[in-house]
Design a protein around this motif. Sequence first.
Motif, PDB file in Angstrom:
ATOM      1  N   THR A 118      32.586  34.899 -15.157  1.00 34.06           N
ATOM      2  CA  THR A 118      33.369  35.341 -14.067  1.00 34.06           C
ATOM      3  C   THR A 118      33.127  34.824 -12.719  1.00 34.06           C
ATOM      4  O   THR A 118      33.914  34.368 -11.879  1.00 34.06           O
ATOM      5  CB  THR A 118      32.964  36.826 -13.875  1.00 34.06           C
ATOM      6  N   ASP A 119      31.861  34.948 -12.237  1.00 34.27           N
ATOM      7  CA  ASP A 119      31.553  34.279 -10.854  1.00 34.27           C
ATOM      8  C   ASP A 119      31.793  32.862 -10.858  1.00 34.27           C
ATOM      9  O   ASP A 119      32.118  32.278  -9.619  1.00 34.27           O
ATOM     10  CB  ASP A 119      29.860  34.459 -10.694  1.00 34.27           C
ATOM     11  N   HIS A 120      31.481  32.092 -11.526  1.00 35.24           N
ATOM     12  CA  HIS A 120      31.817  30.641 -11.650  1.00 35.24           C
ATOM     13  C   HIS A 120      33.264  30.214 -12.242  1.00 35.24           C
ATOM     14  O   HIS A 120      33.343  28.908 -12.262  1.00 35.24           O
ATOM     15  CB  HIS A 120      30.709  29.693 -12.371  1.00 35.24           C
ATOM     16  N   LYS A 121      33.990  30.974 -12.622  1.00 37.80           N
ATOM     17  CA  LYS A 121      35.104  31.076 -13.137  1.00 37.80           C
ATOM     18  C   LYS A 121      35.152  29.772 -14.231  1.00 37.80           C
ATOM     19  O   LYS A 121      36.071  28.885 -14.192  1.00 37.80           O
ATOM     20  CB  LYS A 121      36.197  30.426 -12.010  1.00 37.80           C
ATOM     21  N   ILE A 122      34.431  29.819 -15.108  1.00 39.53           N
ATOM     22  CA  ILE A 122      34.267  28.828 -16.343  1.00 39.53           C
ATOM     23  C   ILE A 122      34.698  29.644 -17.547  1.00 39.53           C
ATOM     24  O   ILE A 122      34.370  31.085 -17.672  1.00 39.53           O
ATOM     25  CB  ILE A 122      32.937  28.263 -16.411  1.00 39.53           C
ATOM     26  N   LYS A 123      34.994  28.994 -18.634  1.00 39.88           N
ATOM     27  CA  LYS A 123      35.524  29.649 -20.030  1.00 39.88           C
ATOM     28  C   LYS A 123      34.432  29.493 -20.943  1.00 39.88           C
ATOM     29  O   LYS A 123      34.554  30.064 -22.232  1.00 39.88           O
ATOM     30  CB  LYS A 123      36.707  28.767 -20.160  1.00 39.88           C
ATOM     31  N   GLN A 124      33.426  28.400 -20.820  1.00 38.48           N
ATOM     32  CA  GLN A 124      32.538  28.671 -21.776  1.00 38.48           C
ATOM     33  C   GLN A 124      31.113  28.187 -21.310  1.00 38.48           C
ATOM     34  O   GLN A 124      31.123  27.597 -20.143  1.00 38.48           O
ATOM     35  CB  GLN A 124      32.868  27.354 -22.913  1.00 38.48           C
ATOM     36  N   VAL A 125      29.876  28.442 -21.946  1.00 38.20           N
ATOM     37  CA  VAL A 125      28.591  28.086 -21.503  1.00 38.20           C
ATOM     38  C   VAL A 125      27.708  27.830 -22.564  1.00 38.20           C
ATOM     39  O   VAL A 125      27.540  28.041 -23.604  1.00 38.20           O
ATOM     40  CB  VAL A 125      28.046  29.546 -20.955  1.00 38.20           C
ATOM     41  N   PRO A 126      27.184  26.402 -22.423  1.00 34.55           N
ATOM     42  CA  PRO A 126      26.217  25.713 -23.273  1.00 34.55           C
ATOM     43  C   PRO A 126      25.269  26.706 -23.304  1.00 34.55           C
ATOM     44  O   PRO A 126      24.551  27.268 -22.418  1.00 34.55           O
ATOM     45  CB  PRO A 126      25.955  24.406 -22.611  1.00 34.55           C
ATOM     46  N   VAL A 127      24.458  26.825 -24.564  1.00 34.16           N
ATOM     47  CA  VAL A 127      23.301  27.199 -24.853  1.00 34.16           C
ATOM     48  C   VAL A 127      22.208  26.350 -25.319  1.00 34.16           C
ATOM     49  O   VAL A 127      22.537  25.413 -26.198  1.00 34.16           O
ATOM     50  CB  VAL A 127      23.494  28.389 -25.989  1.00 34.16           C
ATOM     51  N   VAL A 128      21.305  26.392 -24.429  1.00 34.70           N
ATOM     52  CA  VAL A 128      20.232  25.207 -24.729  1.00 34.70           C
ATOM     53  C   VAL A 128      18.472  25.891 -25.122  1.00 34.70           C
ATOM     54  O   VAL A 128      18.466  27.106 -24.809  1.00 34.70           O
ATOM     55  CB  VAL A 128      19.874  24.493 -23.394  1.00 34.70           C
ATOM     56  N   ARG A 129      18.027  25.009 -25.949  1.00 34.84           N
ATOM     57  CA  ARG A 129      16.531  25.407 -26.137  1.00 34.84           C
ATOM     58  C   ARG A 129      15.812  24.066 -25.796  1.00 34.84           C
ATOM     59  O   ARG A 129      16.050  23.059 -26.288  1.00 34.84           O
ATOM     60  CB  ARG A 129      16.346  25.748 -27.525  1.00 34.84           C
ATOM     61  N   GLU A 130      14.718  24.335 -24.660  1.00 36.25           N
ATOM     62  CA  GLU A 130      13.884  23.173 -24.558  1.00 36.25           C
ATOM     63  C   GLU A 130      14.812  22.162 -24.029  1.00 36.25           C
ATOM     64  O   GLU A 130      14.469  20.809 -24.343  1.00 36.25           O
ATOM     65  CB  GLU A 130      13.128  22.815 -25.463  1.00 36.25           C
ATOM     66  N   GLY A 131      16.000  22.468 -23.143  1.00 32.47           N
ATOM     67  CA  GLY A 131      16.649  21.339 -22.660  1.00 32.47           C
ATOM     68  C   GLY A 131      17.771  20.775 -23.698  1.00 32.47           C
ATOM     69  O   GLY A 131      18.556  19.849 -23.058  1.00 32.47           O
ATOM     70  N   GLN A 132      17.813  21.082 -24.810  1.00 32.45           N
ATOM     71  CA  GLN A 132      18.524  20.624 -25.823  1.00 32.45           C
ATOM     72  C   GLN A 132      19.767  21.525 -26.277  1.00 32.45           C
ATOM     73  O   GLN A 132      19.626  22.654 -26.272  1.00 32.45           O
ATOM     74  CB  GLN A 132      17.754  20.212 -27.178  1.00 32.45           C
ATOM     75  N   LEU A 133      21.049  21.215 -26.344  1.00 26.95           N
ATOM     76  CA  LEU A 133      22.146  21.645 -26.675  1.00 26.95           C
ATOM     77  C   LEU A 133      21.990  22.288 -28.136  1.00 26.95           C
ATOM     78  O   LEU A 133      21.736  21.588 -28.978  1.00 26.95           O
ATOM     79  CB  LEU A 133      23.565  21.087 -26.654  1.00 26.95           C
ATOM     80  N   ILE A 134      22.184  23.726 -28.145  1.00 23.62           N
ATOM     81  CA  ILE A 134      21.843  24.288 -29.564  1.00 23.62           C
ATOM     82  C   ILE A 134      23.447  25.048 -29.839  1.00 23.62           C
ATOM     83  O   ILE A 134      23.534  25.344 -30.947  1.00 23.62           O
ATOM     84  CB  ILE A 134      20.848  24.980 -29.814  1.00 23.62           C
ATOM     85  N   GLY A 135      24.223  25.287 -28.817  1.00 24.61           N
ATOM     86  CA  GLY A 135      25.413  26.036 -28.977  1.00 24.61           C
ATOM     87  C   GLY A 135      26.238  26.326 -27.697  1.00 24.61           C
ATOM     88  O   GLY A 135      26.016  25.809 -26.677  1.00 24.61           O
TER      89      GLY A 135
END
Length: 151
Positions: A118-135
């Motif tokens: 809502t704050d950043h007006k975005i539709k998706q947020v990457p999920v990371v673990r130790e800097g790596q994309l996981i979802g």
Amino acid sequence: MILARDIMTTDVVVVHPDDRVGDVVQLFVQEGVTSAVVIDKEGKIKGIITDGDIMAAVRQRRPVFVDLFNSLFVLEDNNDLTTKVQFLTPRPVKDIMTRRVIAVGEDASIAEIAGLMTDHKIKQVPVVREGQLIGLVRRHDIVQAVARNAT
């Protein structure tokens, strides 16, 4: 409490900064998606490219500046859509991607993620673990989680 790991999509469409925009458009159509996370060779997130980024690049109006007798004139960009698309498709993703990416860890709550969206007006947020994309958590994922828990 519902966390990112509980609702994220793990089958994330990824592309690389030097991939061609035309290839990404085809990938969007084939996969039925509207975005892809841009990662480097080490798997680090470099950006995100969305259908909105592509539309903005196609729509972009480039004025033409003409210096005539020491006077500057600005001419409108009158290129038709076909010409603009032909110019855009061979360009690399890095030219039009969104570079500022808001990512979360897998322990982020859906309330936190919804607030970021809502704050950043975005539709998706990457999920990371130790800097790596996981979802990836999309707005749709949050709505589904809320609907499941409302019953």
